[in-house]
Write an enzyme that holds these catalytic residues in place. Structure first.
Site, PDB file in Angstrom:
ATOM      1  N   CYS A 167       4.067  -8.830  -2.879  1.00 54.65           N
ATOM      2  CA  CYS A 167       4.455  -7.622  -3.605  1.00 54.65           C
ATOM      3  C   CYS A 167       3.466  -6.486  -3.322  1.00 54.65           C
ATOM      4  CB  CYS A 167       4.633  -7.933  -5.091  1.00 54.65           C
ATOM      5  SG  CYS A 167       5.607  -6.677  -5.968  1.00 54.65           S
TER       6      CYS A 167
ATOM      7  N   ARG B 249       7.704   1.401  -1.253  1.00 52.33           N
ATOM      8  CA  ARG B 249       7.258   0.967  -2.586  1.00 52.33           C
ATOM      9  C   ARG B 249       8.396   1.006  -3.610  1.00 52.33           C
ATOM     10  NH1 ARG B 249       1.853   2.644  -4.732  1.00 52.33           N
ATOM     11  NH2 ARG B 249       3.214   3.370  -6.373  1.00 52.33           N
TER      12      ARG B 249
ATOM     13  N   HIS C  21       7.415 -12.475  -5.713  1.00 55.13           N
ATOM     14  CA  HIS C  21       6.303 -13.211  -6.325  1.00 55.13           C
ATOM     15  C   HIS C  21       6.535 -14.729  -6.277  1.00 55.13           C
ATOM     16  CE1 HIS C  21       4.179  -9.814  -8.281  1.00 55.13           C
ATOM     17  NE2 HIS C  21       5.373  -9.257  -8.257  1.00 55.13           N
TER      18      HIS C  21
ATOM     19  N   GLU D  33       4.472 -17.022  -6.645  1.00 56.77           N
ATOM     20  CA  GLU D  33       3.611 -17.696  -7.627  1.00 56.77           C
ATOM     21  C   GLU D  33       4.270 -17.827  -8.995  1.00 56.77           C
ATOM     22  OE1 GLU D  33       2.693 -13.337  -8.301  1.00 56.77           O
ATOM     23  OE2 GLU D  33       3.303 -14.593  -6.618  1.00 56.77           O
TER      24      GLU D  33
END
Length: 192
Positions: free
Chosen positions: A77, A103, A169, A171
């Protein structure tokens, strides 16, 4: 094997936890000396402008570039934005990977979503990608190549040699395949 996670701002704790679950020594990186002895580095999600400014403040930008020249680095990210050579605006960047990134391309926080994606390097089951104000991978140039797309063809992950970037993401998913893939990249680079 020892992998650092840039811990200036953002979701670094989650990466450290997964690396440790995979049996990897994981450490927080905040200062140039924290890079010593590392075999790889993860730059987590967060706020890319803040990460860049803090890296400059702590004289970490040039040591990070030198580290990335020789060792595997993965940006998730905001980390993807920080690693990109071109983001279409002026802000502090590491600027090592030959990708163009936009972005906040997937909307604001309220527009966050989870969607399955096919990852060419994994095969098998789709990966559950979590997007939170994620950047869009606009283009990959030179040796950089796309390894995952959304169903509509939008690129969301790329690799260039020992560098890896993801718009999302990994994670936050409970699926450790991206972390396992990065650990494998680090192990291969370490063998030399």
């Amino acid at each position: 094997m020892k992998i650092g996670v840039l811990a200036l701002q953002g979701a670094f704790i989650e990466h450290i936890k997964i690396l440790r679950e995979l049996g990897v020594e994981a450490v927080e990186v905040r200062l140039p000396e924290d890079l010593t002895g590392l075999d790889g580095l993860i730059i987590p999600g967060g706020e890319s402008t803040t990460i860049g400014k803090l890296a400059d403040t702590f004289d970490l930008t040039e040591p990070l570039r030198a580290f990335a020249a020789d060792k595997p680095v993965w940006g998730t990210c905001a980390g993807m934005i920080f690693m990109a050579k071109d983001i279409g605006r002026d802000q502090p960047l590491l600027g090592v990977m030959d990708v163009v990134v936009e972005r906040n391309a997937f909307g604001r926080q309220v527009d966050s979503f989870i969607t399955p994606i096919e990852v060419s390097e994994f095969g098998g089951e789709p990966f559950p990608a979590v997007f939170i104000r994620g950047p869009r991978l606009v283009e990959a140039h030179g040796n950089a190549h796309v390894i995952a797309n959304l169903a509509d063809g939008t690129p969301v992950a790329a690799q260039e040699g020992h560098w890896l970037v993801t718009s999302f993401h990994p994670e936050l998913t409970g699926d450790n395949r991206f972390h396992e893939y990065f650990v494998k990249l680090v192990a291969e680079e370490k063998k030399g």
